[in-house]
Design a protein around this motif. Structure first.
Motif, mmCIF file in Angstrom:
data_model
loop_
_atom_site.group_PDB
_atom_site.id
_atom_site.type_symbol
_atom_site.label_atom_id
_atom_site.label_comp_id
_atom_site.label_asym_id
_atom_site.label_seq_id
_atom_site.Cartn_x
_atom_site.Cartn_y
_atom_site.Cartn_z
ATOM 1 N N LEU A 1 0.824 -1.205 0.000
ATOM 2 C CA LEU A 1 0.000 0.000 0.000
ATOM 3 C C LEU A 1 0.861 1.259 0.000
ATOM 4 O O LEU A 1 0.523 2.260 -0.642
ATOM 5 C CB LEU A 1 -0.965 -0.015 1.183
ATOM 6 N N GLU B 1 -6.827 6.587 -2.724
ATOM 7 C CA GLU B 1 -6.079 5.393 -3.129
ATOM 8 C C GLU B 1 -6.723 4.130 -2.559
ATOM 9 O O GLU B 1 -6.829 3.119 -3.218
ATOM 10 C CB GLU B 1 -4.617 5.516 -2.695
ATOM 11 N N LEU B 2 -7.125 4.189 -1.310
ATOM 12 C CA LEU B 2 -7.817 3.060 -0.692
ATOM 13 C C LEU B 2 -9.307 3.240 -0.976
ATOM 14 O O LEU B 2 -10.022 3.907 -0.246
ATOM 15 C CB LEU B 2 -7.514 2.996 0.805
ATOM 16 N N ASP B 3 -9.748 2.642 -2.086
ATOM 17 C CA ASP B 3 -11.061 2.917 -2.654
ATOM 18 C C ASP B 3 -12.129 1.862 -2.368
ATOM 19 O O ASP B 3 -13.204 1.885 -2.946
ATOM 20 C CB ASP B 3 -10.933 3.101 -4.163
ATOM 21 N N ASP C 1 -10.033 -3.126 -2.959
ATOM 22 C CA ASP C 1 -8.959 -4.072 -2.629
ATOM 23 C C ASP C 1 -9.475 -5.345 -1.982
ATOM 24 O O ASP C 1 -8.887 -6.409 -2.147
ATOM 25 C CB ASP C 1 -7.918 -3.413 -1.720
ATOM 26 N N ARG C 2 -10.567 -5.268 -1.253
ATOM 27 C CA ARG C 2 -11.127 -6.454 -0.594
ATOM 28 C C ARG C 2 -11.596 -7.500 -1.589
ATOM 29 O O ARG C 2 -11.567 -8.680 -1.313
ATOM 30 C CB ARG C 2 -12.294 -6.059 0.301
ATOM 31 N N ARG D 1 -4.059 -0.413 -10.659
ATOM 32 C CA ARG D 1 -3.069 -0.050 -9.642
ATOM 33 C C ARG D 1 -1.700 -0.664 -9.970
ATOM 34 O O ARG D 1 -1.017 -1.223 -9.117
ATOM 35 C CB ARG D 1 -3.518 -0.463 -8.248
#
Length: 151
Positions: free
Chosen positions: A25, A42-44, A47-48, A79
């Motif tokens: 990250l 960025e952490l949208d 990712d999960r 990404r």
């Protein structure tokens, strides 16, 4: 890739030890937020759902990308980031080839989509991606949608 100076690792978010997740990250934030001077989330939340591909030299992170398939759409590669300390070694191409191979295995028979920064259009074209949209601005950076036909 036999004899490659890296090893590829693919896993889900919850499979990362905390320090390895932090390094991945951090690389993404360093490249997409700091280096490209682009304030965006960025952490949208995606990712999960994604698989995370890394290129490693021992424990050192060289590059990373995420692979996911939003409901009802082709699988996506996004990404895509290469560590600034390891640029100029064709790792972007190696990362994309690994990502394409992984998508072809996990999402067989489906095209692969990307949202590419416009200045990288020729790089992605060399990997078999074709432009599928007009240029648009996302987070202050010109982008185009591209797709690679199913193999």
């Amino acid at each position: 890739m036999e004899g490659a100076p890296y090893r590829a690792d693919v896993r889900r978010l919850e499979q990362f030890p905390a320090l390895e997740l932090y390094e991945m990250l951090k690389l993404r934030v360093d490249v997409f937020v700091v280096e490209q001077d682009c304030a965006y989330p960025e952490l949208d939340g995606k990712d999960r759902e994604a698989l995370h591909l890394r290129l490693l030299d021992g424990q050192q992170l060289l590059a990373c990308a995420r692979l996911w398939q939003p409901h009802g759409t082709p699988p996506r590669i996004g990404r895509v980031a290469v560590s600034p300390a390891h640029r100029g070694k064709r790792l972007g191409e190696a990362l994309m080839r690994e990502a394409i191979a992984e998508c072809e295995t996990r999402f067989a028979g489906q095209p692969i989509a990307i949202s590419a920064q416009s200045h990288l259009q020729e790089f992605y074209r060399g990997l078999g991606f074709l432009v599928t949209s007009e240029e648009y601005v996302e987070d202050g950076i010109p982008h185009i949608d591209m797709e690679r036909a199913a193999s």
